[in-house]
Write a protein that holds these residues in place. Structure first.
Motif, PDB file in Angstrom:
ATOM      1  N   THR A 111      26.486  15.550 -22.627  1.00  0.00           N
ATOM      2  CA  THR A 111      25.622  15.725 -21.448  1.00  0.00           C
ATOM      3  C   THR A 111      24.976  17.108 -21.473  1.00  0.00           C
ATOM      4  OG1 THR A 111      27.125  14.298 -20.267  1.00  0.00           O
ATOM      5  CG2 THR A 111      25.630  15.590 -18.911  1.00  0.00           C
ATOM      6  N   ARG A 112      25.772  18.092 -21.876  1.00  0.00           N
ATOM      7  CA  ARG A 112      25.244  19.448 -21.998  1.00  0.00           C
ATOM      8  C   ARG A 112      24.138  19.482 -23.057  1.00  0.00           C
ATOM      9  NH1 ARG A 112      29.846  23.636 -23.573  1.00  0.00           N
ATOM     10  NH2 ARG A 112      28.627  25.310 -24.453  1.00  0.00           N
ATOM     11  N   GLY A 113      24.325  18.717 -24.140  1.00  0.00           N
ATOM     12  CA  GLY A 113      23.299  18.640 -25.181  1.00  0.00           C
ATOM     13  C   GLY A 113      21.983  18.120 -24.611  1.00  0.00           C
ATOM     14  N   VAL A 114      22.080  17.123 -23.746  1.00  0.00           N
ATOM     15  CA  VAL A 114      20.877  16.547 -23.117  1.00  0.00           C
ATOM     16  C   VAL A 114      20.192  17.627 -22.274  1.00  0.00           C
ATOM     17  CG1 VAL A 114      20.043  14.826 -21.452  1.00  0.00           C
ATOM     18  CG2 VAL A 114      21.874  14.212 -23.082  1.00  0.00           C
ATOM     19  N   GLN A 115      21.004  18.363 -21.518  1.00  0.00           N
ATOM     20  CA  GLN A 115      20.435  19.410 -20.643  1.00  0.00           C
ATOM     21  C   GLN A 115      19.772  20.524 -21.459  1.00  0.00           C
ATOM     22  OE1 GLN A 115      24.101  20.226 -18.645  1.00  0.00           O
ATOM     23  NE2 GLN A 115      23.624  18.937 -16.888  1.00  0.00           N
TER      24      GLN A 115
ATOM     25  N   VAL B 160      28.147  18.680 -31.229  1.00  0.00           N
ATOM     26  CA  VAL B 160      26.923  18.234 -30.566  1.00  0.00           C
ATOM     27  C   VAL B 160      26.195  19.452 -29.976  1.00  0.00           C
ATOM     28  CG1 VAL B 160      25.980  16.857 -28.653  1.00  0.00           C
ATOM     29  CG2 VAL B 160      27.841  15.929 -30.065  1.00  0.00           C
ATOM     30  N   ALA B 161      26.900  20.212 -29.139  1.00  0.00           N
ATOM     31  CA  ALA B 161      26.233  21.278 -28.368  1.00  0.00           C
ATOM     32  C   ALA B 161      25.703  22.408 -29.260  1.00  0.00           C
ATOM     33  CB  ALA B 161      27.177  21.838 -27.311  1.00  0.00           C
ATOM     34  N   ILE B 162      26.514  22.848 -30.227  1.00  0.00           N
ATOM     35  CA  ILE B 162      26.059  24.016 -31.008  1.00  0.00           C
ATOM     36  C   ILE B 162      24.841  23.683 -31.883  1.00  0.00           C
ATOM     37  CG2 ILE B 162      26.697  25.742 -32.752  1.00  0.00           C
ATOM     38  CD1 ILE B 162      29.434  25.967 -31.453  1.00  0.00           C
ATOM     39  N   PRO B 163      24.866  22.567 -32.650  1.00  0.00           N
ATOM     40  CA  PRO B 163      23.623  22.258 -33.394  1.00  0.00           C
ATOM     41  C   PRO B 163      22.415  22.148 -32.466  1.00  0.00           C
ATOM     42  CG  PRO B 163      25.430  20.896 -34.187  1.00  0.00           C
ATOM     43  CD  PRO B 163      25.953  21.631 -32.994  1.00  0.00           C
ATOM     44  N   ILE B 164      22.608  21.569 -31.268  1.00  0.00           N
ATOM     45  CA  ILE B 164      21.450  21.412 -30.373  1.00  0.00           C
ATOM     46  C   ILE B 164      20.997  22.767 -29.836  1.00  0.00           C
ATOM     47  CG2 ILE B 164      20.683  20.477 -28.143  1.00  0.00           C
ATOM     48  CD1 ILE B 164      22.232  17.948 -28.766  1.00  0.00           C
ATOM     49  N   TRP B 165      21.957  23.640 -29.451  1.00  0.00           N
ATOM     50  CA  TRP B 165      21.475  24.896 -28.869  1.00  0.00           C
ATOM     51  C   TRP B 165      20.855  25.819 -29.920  1.00  0.00           C
ATOM     52  CZ3 TRP B 165      27.022  25.993 -27.000  1.00  0.00           C
ATOM     53  CH2 TRP B 165      27.641  27.010 -27.725  1.00  0.00           C
ATOM     54  N   LYS B 166      21.046  25.511 -31.198  1.00  0.00           N
ATOM     55  CA  LYS B 166      20.331  26.268 -32.226  1.00  0.00           C
ATOM     56  C   LYS B 166      19.011  25.565 -32.598  1.00  0.00           C
ATOM     57  CE  LYS B 166      24.556  28.164 -34.378  1.00  0.00           C
ATOM     58  NZ  LYS B 166      24.405  29.604 -34.172  1.00  0.00           N
TER      59      LYS B 166
ATOM     60  N   ALA C 166      29.189  21.386 -40.053  1.00  0.00           N
ATOM     61  CA  ALA C 166      30.551  21.470 -40.591  1.00  0.00           C
ATOM     62  C   ALA C 166      30.956  20.105 -41.125  1.00  0.00           C
ATOM     63  CB  ALA C 166      31.509  21.920 -39.510  1.00  0.00           C
ATOM     64  N   THR C 167      31.569  20.083 -42.278  1.00  0.00           N
ATOM     65  CA  THR C 167      31.935  18.815 -42.914  1.00  0.00           C
ATOM     66  C   THR C 167      32.889  18.022 -42.023  1.00  0.00           C
ATOM     67  OG1 THR C 167      31.687  19.938 -45.018  1.00  0.00           O
ATOM     68  CG2 THR C 167      32.877  17.842 -45.060  1.00  0.00           C
ATOM     69  N   GLU C 168      33.810  18.736 -41.377  1.00  0.00           N
ATOM     70  CA  GLU C 168      34.831  18.031 -40.588  1.00  0.00           C
ATOM     71  C   GLU C 168      34.285  17.215 -39.425  1.00  0.00           C
ATOM     72  OE1 GLU C 168      37.474  21.208 -39.710  1.00  0.00           O
ATOM     73  OE2 GLU C 168      38.297  21.011 -41.731  1.00  0.00           O
ATOM     74  N   SER C 169      33.091  17.546 -38.956  1.00  0.00           N
ATOM     75  CA  SER C 169      32.557  16.771 -37.823  1.00  0.00           C
ATOM     76  C   SER C 169      31.104  16.350 -38.082  1.00  0.00           C
ATOM     77  CB  SER C 169      32.674  17.579 -36.529  1.00  0.00           C
ATOM     78  OG  SER C 169      32.076  18.837 -36.709  1.00  0.00           O
ATOM     79  N   ALA C 170      30.799  16.101 -39.353  1.00  0.00           N
ATOM     80  CA  ALA C 170      29.399  15.825 -39.715  1.00  0.00           C
ATOM     81  C   ALA C 170      28.949  14.410 -39.334  1.00  0.00           C
ATOM     82  CB  ALA C 170      29.195  16.060 -41.206  1.00  0.00           C
ATOM     83  N   VAL C 171      29.895  13.490 -39.143  1.00  0.00           N
ATOM     84  CA  VAL C 171      29.489  12.141 -38.698  1.00  0.00           C
ATOM     85  C   VAL C 171      28.888  12.267 -37.297  1.00  0.00           C
ATOM     86  CG1 VAL C 171      30.298   9.822 -38.090  1.00  0.00           C
ATOM     87  CG2 VAL C 171      31.225  10.967 -40.122  1.00  0.00           C
ATOM     88  N   THR C 172      29.569  13.024 -36.444  1.00  0.00           N
ATOM     89  CA  THR C 172      29.094  13.205 -35.059  1.00  0.00           C
ATOM     90  C   THR C 172      27.732  13.900 -35.051  1.00  0.00           C
ATOM     91  OG1 THR C 172      31.396  13.476 -34.401  1.00  0.00           O
ATOM     92  CG2 THR C 172      29.726  14.162 -32.802  1.00  0.00           C
ATOM     93  N   THR C 173      27.619  14.993 -35.811  1.00  0.00           N
ATOM     94  CA  THR C 173      26.344  15.723 -35.815  1.00  0.00           C
ATOM     95  C   THR C 173      25.235  14.846 -36.409  1.00  0.00           C
ATOM     96  OG1 THR C 173      27.605  17.759 -36.040  1.00  0.00           O
ATOM     97  CG2 THR C 173      25.251  17.926 -36.424  1.00  0.00           C
ATOM     98  N   GLY C 174      25.611  13.991 -37.374  1.00  0.00           N
ATOM     99  CA  GLY C 174      24.628  13.055 -37.932  1.00  0.00           C
ATOM    100  C   GLY C 174      24.042  12.152 -36.850  1.00  0.00           C
TER     101      GLY C 174
END
Ligand SMILES: NC(=O)C1=CN([C@@H]2O[C@H](COP(=O)(O)OP(=O)(O)OC[C@H]3O[C@@H](n4cnc5c(N)ncnc54)[C@H](OP(=O)(O)O)[C@@H]3O)[C@@H](O)[C@H]2O)C=CC1
Ligand SMILES: O=C(O)CCC(=O)C(=O)O
Length: 488
Positions: free
Chosen positions: A109-113, A159-165, A181-189
């Motif tokens: 939700t923060r990512g959307v904002q 989610v939030a950090i890639p979006i805020w950059k 980060a490889t450990e959470s790249a499915v989510t960021t994808g």
């Protein structure tokens, strides 16, 4: 609530195409809750990075020429698509990184904002008009993008950090190559999928997954890189800074923290207890803003400690997808072993373990990376527990005799990200604001808690100084042109 998310393979996103790595290899991403496979990401090569950098380089002129309002429109679209997919993306986040589902949904939700905030930047002012000493001239500033910006992100806010950059980078006219980060790249994808569906032009946003030391390194030395923004460990951050300085490009670093909370004698103890538990144990302590040192004045030490332990005992630990679970596992086996190592070291160095300190065992826990909420006391300033970033659910209680000693202890660290104080004394609040050496100064509130519309960053070793988020992001992602126009 047990939500099933299907495992899938995330490809690289280069020049608006989802493509497999030239290596033909993938990396498995597992859930820290139970080691189930969440999905697969590309194990990319230097050639994949080169393709992404070329795409971003080729796209940069047209993207800049499109103008800020039109660029903002793409971010509105991406925000709407992310919002429509918030639940499945939050489920993937919890599965892949471990944080409780409510926190994961909050992050999406923060990512959307954040996207909507920077979409709005599309129609905000781009420069200033300054009175010239020449009455027949117009003196103004304009902003230009850096060009191709590299974005290297950590696993704790996928989610939030890639979006805020990415959102400010894009709206101010840069093109982006993201290495999550490889450990959470499915989510960021899945976040990148939202941008892709928003219809960005070819090459404007690219994502390459795989080992940081291979592809992150390749990105850093690529001739087309014009700026780099990084969040992660201090060691890698320093390396990023050295590489960027050598190339003469701008860099932005957000690194660790050793965030103190001061609990003064006149504090509202219940408020302080809740804030310390949230700050220290939410996201299993894996935030750079997490509460790590709790510095308590002697007059209320025993009362505070008793209430803290009593409430900490009520924390439910488990799979973040299970309803009612408050704290999930550590995000990976590496983190789990590292946190247990810090706990062992704390005991060896003579700190007194008050609560927790062990890995959780039993059928619900044996396959995952669960650690009990842990509280130490008798932690002195030279102990490892008081000096190193732990990035896990561990609190170090430190007793002081007065406010001055508390401030001195709070500042006794190489880090300077966030600090908070619990007190009703206005003079102490004012002194705290002036004396504390941190970028985030919090009063009667937990040390974590970042608002996207305000500047975010630290002092000392916590940051390169170039603030993120809010209007501050513009300073990093653009450069100023001073324009002088004379009448003819
Ligand atoms: N400030 C913060 O918010 C964070 C702090 N940390 C701290 O760092 C510790 C270690 O976590 P860790 O995940 O290893 O952090 P890293 O700094 O290793 O990882 C952060 C990002 O940098 C990438 N990376 C790694 N090596 C290089 C390199 N040589 N060149 C370019 N990019 C690189 C990683 O890729 P890959 O995933 O492929 O390794 C990842 O995308 C944690 O325990 C915590 O203390 C960690 C995460 C966030
Ligand atoms: O506290 C937050 O919300 C953000 C923390 C953060 O940026 C981080 O842990 O990397």
């Amino acid at each position: 609530m047990q939500i099933i998310t299907k495992e899938e393979t995330i490809k690289n996103f280069i020049n608006n195409q989802w493509v497999e790595s030239a290596s033909g290899k993938v990396i498995k991403s597992i859930s820290p809750a139970d080691r189930q496979v969440v999905g697969y990401v590309q194990s990319s090569t230097k050639d994949d990075v080169d393709s992404a950098m070329n795409a971003a380089h080729s796209a940069k002129k047209e993207w800049w020429r499109m103008g800020q309002p039109a660029r903002g429109e793409f971010l509105y679209k991406a925000a709407n698509i992310l919002e429509q997919n918030a639940k499945p993306i939050a489920e993937t986040l919890t599965k892949e990184m471990g944080k409780a589902y409510s926190e994961a949904l909050g992050e999406v939700t923060r990512g959307v904002q954040i996207l909507r905030y920077y979409a709005n930047e599309g129609v905000r002012k781009e420069g200033d008009v300054i009175p010239s000493s020449d009455k027949d001239a117009l003196l103004l500033t304009k902003r230009a993008p850096l060009g191709v910006v590299g974005v290297i992100t950590p696993w704790n806010f996928p989610v939030a950090i890639p979006i805020w950059k990415m959102a400010p980078a894009l709206v101010y006219g840069n093109t982006v190559v993201l290495k999550p980060a490889t450990e959470s790249a499915v989510t960021t994808g899945k976040v990148v999928e939202c941008f892709a569906k928003a219809g960005l032009p070819d090459g404007v946003l690219n994502m390459v997954t795989g080992s940081g030391s291979v592809i992150g390194q390749e990105m850093l030395q690529h001739p087309f890189l014009n700026g780099i923004t990084f969040t992660g460990s201090e060691n890698v951050g320093k390396h990023v800074a050295r590489m960027a300085a050598e190339k003469g490009i701008k860099f932005q670093l957000e690194l660790g923290g050793k965030n103190p909370v001061i609990v003064a004698e006149d504090a509202n103890i219940d408020q302080a207890v809740d804030a310390v538990l949230n700050g220290a144990f939410r996201s299993t302590g894996q935030k750079c803003t997490a509460t790590s040192r709790v510095i308590v004045e002697s007059g209320i030490y025993d009362q505070f400690k008793e209430k803290l332990i009593e409430k900490a005992k009520t924390i439910t630990v488990g799979n973040g997808l299970t309803e009612g679970v408050w704290m999930g596992p550590c995000a990976s086996e590496n983190q789990f072993n590292s946190v247990l190592g810090f706990i062992e070291k704390g005991i060896e160095e003579g700190a007194a373990l008050l609560l927790g300190g062990k890995a959780l065992t039993g059928p619900e826990y044996d396959q995952g990376f669960y650690i009990e909420p842990t509280i130490f006391e008798g932690v002195s300033p030279e102990m490892t527990l008081a000096r190193e970033e732990i990035f896990g659910p561990v609190i170090a209680l430190m007793e002081v005799s007065n406010f001055e000693e508390a401030i001195e202890m709070a500042n006794d660290t190489k880090y300077g990200l966030s600090a908070s104080i619990f007190t009703k004394d206005l003079n102490h609040i004012m002194e705290f604001m002036d004396e504390i050496e941190t970028g985030l100064v919090r009063v009667n509130a937990e040390s974590a808690g970042v608002e996207y519309q305000a500047p975010f960053g630290g002092m000392k070793s916590s940051s390169s100084g170039a603030r993120e988020q809010g209007e501050a992001a513009k300073e990093f992602f653009t450069q100023i042109k001073t324009v002088f126009i004379k009448k003819v």
